[in-house]
Design an enzyme around this catalytic site. Sequence first.
Site, mmCIF file in Angstrom:
data_model
loop_
_atom_site.group_PDB
_atom_site.id
_atom_site.type_symbol
_atom_site.label_atom_id
_atom_site.label_comp_id
_atom_site.label_asym_id
_atom_site.label_seq_id
_atom_site.Cartn_x
_atom_site.Cartn_y
_atom_site.Cartn_z
ATOM 1 C CD GLU A 5 18.118 -18.683 3.761
ATOM 2 O OE1 GLU A 5 17.145 -18.066 3.306
ATOM 3 O OE2 GLU A 5 18.060 -19.849 4.164
ATOM 4 C CB CYS A 7 10.815 -23.402 -13.137
ATOM 5 S SG CYS A 7 10.936 -21.693 -13.712
ATOM 6 C CG ASP A 44 17.885 -24.075 2.370
ATOM 7 O OD1 ASP A 44 17.660 -22.929 2.794
ATOM 8 O OD2 ASP A 44 16.989 -24.906 2.159
ATOM 9 C CG ASP A 87 15.336 -28.885 1.577
ATOM 10 O OD1 ASP A 87 14.649 -27.871 1.794
ATOM 11 O OD2 ASP A 87 15.133 -29.984 2.126
HETATM 12 ZN ZN ZN Z 1 13.170 -21.633 -14.306
#
Ligand code: ZN
Length: 374
Positions: A274, A346, A190, A356
């Site tokens: 990416e 989350c 990343d 990262d």
């Molecule tokens: Zn999650």
Amino acid sequence: MNKAFKYRFYPSAEQEILINKTFGCVRFVYNQMLANRKEIYEQLKHDKEALKKQKYVLPSAFKKEFEWLKEVDSLALANAQLNLQTAYRNFFRDKSVGFPKFKSKHHDKKSYTTNNQGGTIRIIDSKTIRLPKLKNVRIKLHRQLPKEATVKSATISKTSTGKYYVSVLVEYEVKTKPVEPTPETVLGLDYSSASLFVDSQANSAEYPKFYRNAEARLKKEQRKLSKRKKGSKNREKQRLKVAKLHEKVANQRKDFLHKLSGQIANACTAVAIEDLNMRGMAQGLKLAKSTNDNGFGMLKTFLAYKLAGQGKQLVLVDKWFPSSKLCRFCQNKNKGLTLADRTWVCGHCGAELQRDVNAAINIKNEGCRMLGIA
Ligand SMILES: [Zn+2]
């Protein structure tokens, strides 16, 4: 595959004159052709169909008017035309790159490209290369071209410190067997403006900021240079000092990236990364300094051919893939994530995520999916 091999070379005084003349002619032809295109573009920019049908002047047309163009390698002039065509096409594809610019004697890289035509470019022995128009030139052949390689073209350039290089582009068959990737041995990278990258094993590149470190010294020497009288010997001496400093920093950076990309290519079976447009990023995010300094684009180039040389793949993950915003455990998307959030929780599964590392693992997983091994 195609690969360029770059060598330092030492032209005689006579060859040096011809090389510098060619740089000048290539720049001249490029600028003349660009002026022609610019004029036509200004007249027809509102009439796309007419613009498409337009014919542009070719280098051969200038030769009638400017006799001295005949003295230099005509392939170099033809390649200048191709370069302009590419720049022009890029501009039409993406207007943000801007209309091609005129080449300046002082600010642009001095270089020209010529093609091999039935052995006009060839290595003669460990100290000699044959180049169109220049004939035999003394070269430092620090490494051999691959066996059975076909020479396609050569790009001759001169650095601001007065060194000459020739980059020989060859095509050859890679005989290595393809390596089958496994999920455990694929690495995701990343991009990070602070440390070059963070990988899917939570390592960061620990990239030394070569330009930043040399900045104070560069500024000081640059200031001295601006005070020197134009055209004086002392100014030229100081200019060379500044150019050498830049060259040193650029070499340090390149060495570092060569080592790093070599280590990564040896250690993994595939790398997922990416597909970023680094120039766009430097402009868009106003990170120009750190983005230009950290050479992510150069790392990508090195990785691509080092992996290919070992029968391994570099997987380019779409730049719109939401690598940072996805929770790597439950795939929930955190739409409110901002650049400032270095860690987040989350909202769906409650996992604590480091921005990262989470992104690097998502990139790795996406890479594995694209390789068909997820
Ligand atoms: Zn999650």
